[in-house]
Write a protein that holds these residues in place. Structure first.
Motif, PDB file in Angstrom:
ATOM      1  N   ASN A  26      38.598  17.323  88.260  1.00  0.00           N
ATOM      2  CA  ASN A  26      37.342  17.949  89.132  1.00  0.00           C
ATOM      3  C   ASN A  26      36.284  17.271  89.422  1.00  0.00           C
ATOM      4  O   ASN A  26      35.173  17.182  88.947  1.00  0.00           O
ATOM      5  N   GLY A  27      36.511  16.378  90.650  1.00  0.00           N
ATOM      6  CA  GLY A  27      35.254  15.660  90.955  1.00  0.00           C
ATOM      7  C   GLY A  27      35.730  14.471  91.959  1.00  0.00           C
ATOM      8  O   GLY A  27      36.999  14.025  91.634  1.00  0.00           O
ATOM      9  N   ASP A  31      39.172  12.412  90.669  1.00  0.00           N
ATOM     10  CA  ASP A  31      40.189  12.281  91.665  1.00  0.00           C
ATOM     11  C   ASP A  31      40.551  11.067  91.930  1.00  0.00           C
ATOM     12  O   ASP A  31      42.012  10.502  91.895  1.00  0.00           O
ATOM     13  N   LEU A  32      39.758   9.940  91.864  1.00  0.00           N
ATOM     14  CA  LEU A  32      40.232   8.573  92.100  1.00  0.00           C
ATOM     15  C   LEU A  32      41.035   8.226  90.887  1.00  0.00           C
ATOM     16  O   LEU A  32      42.094   7.454  91.070  1.00  0.00           O
ATOM     17  N   VAL A  51      37.634  20.566  92.337  1.00  0.00           N
ATOM     18  CA  VAL A  51      36.239  20.446  93.264  1.00  0.00           C
ATOM     19  C   VAL A  51      36.625  19.497  94.543  1.00  0.00           C
ATOM     20  O   VAL A  51      37.181  18.385  94.362  1.00  0.00           O
ATOM     21  N   GLY A  52      36.475  20.149  95.688  1.00  0.00           N
ATOM     22  CA  GLY A  52      36.653  19.346  96.852  1.00  0.00           C
ATOM     23  C   GLY A  52      38.254  19.174  97.368  1.00  0.00           C
ATOM     24  O   GLY A  52      38.959  19.979  96.865  1.00  0.00           O
ATOM     25  N   GLU A  53      38.285  18.421  98.060  1.00  0.00           N
ATOM     26  CA  GLU A  53      39.513  18.425  98.853  1.00  0.00           C
ATOM     27  C   GLU A  53      40.652  17.609  98.276  1.00  0.00           C
ATOM     28  O   GLU A  53      41.969  17.525  98.573  1.00  0.00           O
ATOM     29  N   ASP A 119      36.110  16.987  82.765  1.00  0.00           N
ATOM     30  CA  ASP A 119      35.092  17.441  81.679  1.00  0.00           C
ATOM     31  C   ASP A 119      35.693  18.757  80.975  1.00  0.00           C
ATOM     32  O   ASP A 119      36.594  18.912  81.179  1.00  0.00           O
ATOM     33  N   ALA A 120      34.704  19.395  80.206  1.00  0.00           N
ATOM     34  CA  ALA A 120      35.192  20.742  79.588  1.00  0.00           C
ATOM     35  C   ALA A 120      35.732  21.702  80.145  1.00  0.00           C
ATOM     36  O   ALA A 120      36.588  22.450  80.012  1.00  0.00           O
ATOM     37  N   TYR A 121      35.182  21.898  81.628  1.00  0.00           N
ATOM     38  CA  TYR A 121      35.947  22.887  82.401  1.00  0.00           C
ATOM     39  C   TYR A 121      37.166  22.743  82.747  1.00  0.00           C
ATOM     40  O   TYR A 121      37.935  23.367  82.668  1.00  0.00           O
TER      41      TYR A 121
END
Length: 409
Positions: A26-27, A31-32, A51-53, A119-121
């Motif tokens: 999620n970010g 993602d990287l 989050v994002g593409e 993260d936690a989410y």
């Protein structure tokens, strides 16, 4: 449930009996990390970017995306400010997020292991998916660090209530983490923090340094034989405020060669009043003040980071990578969405002397860069702090082997 029934294309490896790994992240930085881990795996990969593409995964051969894309105005920082939260709610944060939970559960069916990078989410989503599918869960937590607690007073913590769960794991996150096969964390103090609370945590190296690219190109045509000042506006929308200030500061430092590591399109460039942009190719442009010319280079962060003597940065992972290379970073707070005053304070606690946070003013930035350049002992302390606190690369190879064990490969 078969891959076809789940709406996923089968791969030859899957058809031969090797089950895929589902990666949930999620970010941008997450993602990287997830994509780099995917490249090391000997099993098929499904991925769910929350989050994002998830563009980083798109460059992994054979990787299959699961679920919908959530585009957030905040870039994944809904709690960075009230404005961020309002914008994300208007963009469908709640409804689309619930849909992603369902997508992750669907993607876990038929998988051999669920890996969370985030993260936690993200851990909540991954925990639900793993439990529903009765699969092992591995958590890669690249965000939290016990170093965020260094020097954090009660008053300081109260000023950062919106980042409370980012400064240290909340009780609910620890409970979720305790259900994972193993949690890989970013440094040894954090592993000790988790272990003292009953979580099987391990530090194996720096995720940030694992995803740092090798130099992509020769920069000699730009360097002019001078020390290099890396300008790192970051991948978030902070760049619209930070790039102009960085350029103005660089114009006050003729003894250095400034190079901008630019991750966006040329149409996103915001310049100071009176400056112009000369586009030379898809990967090179020059910001021109009429007296100072500053190259903007796309797809060259690794080259700029390795060549730099020091940097001005308003980025998350990129600032950490520069510090990990021993390059001191000067920073300033923006109006967001990421590099806010609170974020700058937190990163300062993480990086110690490797990061200097000054006023968002071109004269102040130039003065701090020059002070670092002229103070050898201070620069050496900053370099040591960065390399020590970030640590060496090597974590993701260890994580990959753990994934293989969990998947029975």
């Amino acid at each position: 449930m078969t891959a076809a029934a789940a709406g996923l294309p089968p791969s030859p490896a899957l058809l031969s009996g090797v089950k895929p790994a589902l990666l949930i992240s999620n970010g941008t930085a997450e993602d990287l990390i997830g994509a780099q881990l995917a490249r090391l795996l000997r099993v098929p990969v499904r991925y769910s970017p929350l989050v994002g593409e998830g563009h980083a995964y798109g460059r992994v051969p054979g990787a299959v995306q699961v679920g919908r894309v959530l585009r957030l105005p905040s870039g994944g920082f809904p709690f960075g400010s009230l404005e961020n939260l309002k914008g994300d709610l208007a963009a469908g944060l709640v409804g689309e997020s619930l849909g992603q939970w369902q997508d992750a559960v669907r993607g876990a069916r038929g998988a051999g292991v669920v890996v969370v990078v985030g993260d936690a989410y993200a851990l909540m989503v991954g925990t639900l998916a793993a439990r529903r599918a009765s699969r092992a869960l591995i958590h890669v937590q690249p965000l939290l660090s016990a170093l965020y607690l260094e020097g954090l007073s009660l008053r300081g913590a109260m000023q950062e209530l919106n980042a409370l769960g980012a400064n240290l794991p909340m009780p609910y996150e620890l409970r979720l983490a305790a259900g994972a096969r193993v949690v890989y964390v970013r440094d040894a103090p954090t592993a000790n923090y988790y272990a003292a609370r009953g979580v099987a945590a391990r530090w194996a190296g720096s995720f940030a340094m694992d995803v740092l690219a090798a130099p992509e190109r020769d920069l000699s045509r730009w360097t002019q034989g001078k020390p290099i000042l890396a300008l790192i506006p970051g991948s978030r929308e902070d760049h619209r405020q930070s790039l102009p200030l960085m350029l103005l500061a660089a114009a006050r430092l003729p003894e250095l060669t400034p190079l901008v590591a630019w991750p966006h399109g040329w149409d996103a460039v915001t310049l100071p009043t009176g400056w112009t942009l000369e586009i030379q190719s898809e990967t090179e442009a020059v910001a021109d003040s009429g007296g100072v010319r500053v190259p903007l280079l796309r797809g060259a962060f690794g080259a700029v980071a390795h060549a730099a003597d020091l940097a001005i940065g308003t980025a998350g992972t990129a600032n950490e990578q520069l510090a990990g290379l021993g390059k001191p970073v000067v920073a300033f707070a923006t109006s967001g969405p990421q590099f806010t005053t609170g974020f700058a304070r937190r990163q300062g606690r993480l990086l110690g002397e490797a990061l200097s946070v000054v006023e968002a003013d071109a004269d102040a930035l130039a003065a701090e860069v020059r002070a670092l350049r002229n103070d050898g002992p201070r620069r050496a302390r900053a370099a040591l702090a960065g390399m020590t606190r970030i640590g060496p690369a090597g974590a993701l190879g260890v994580v990959a082997e753990e994934v293989h064990r969990a998947a029975g490969v």
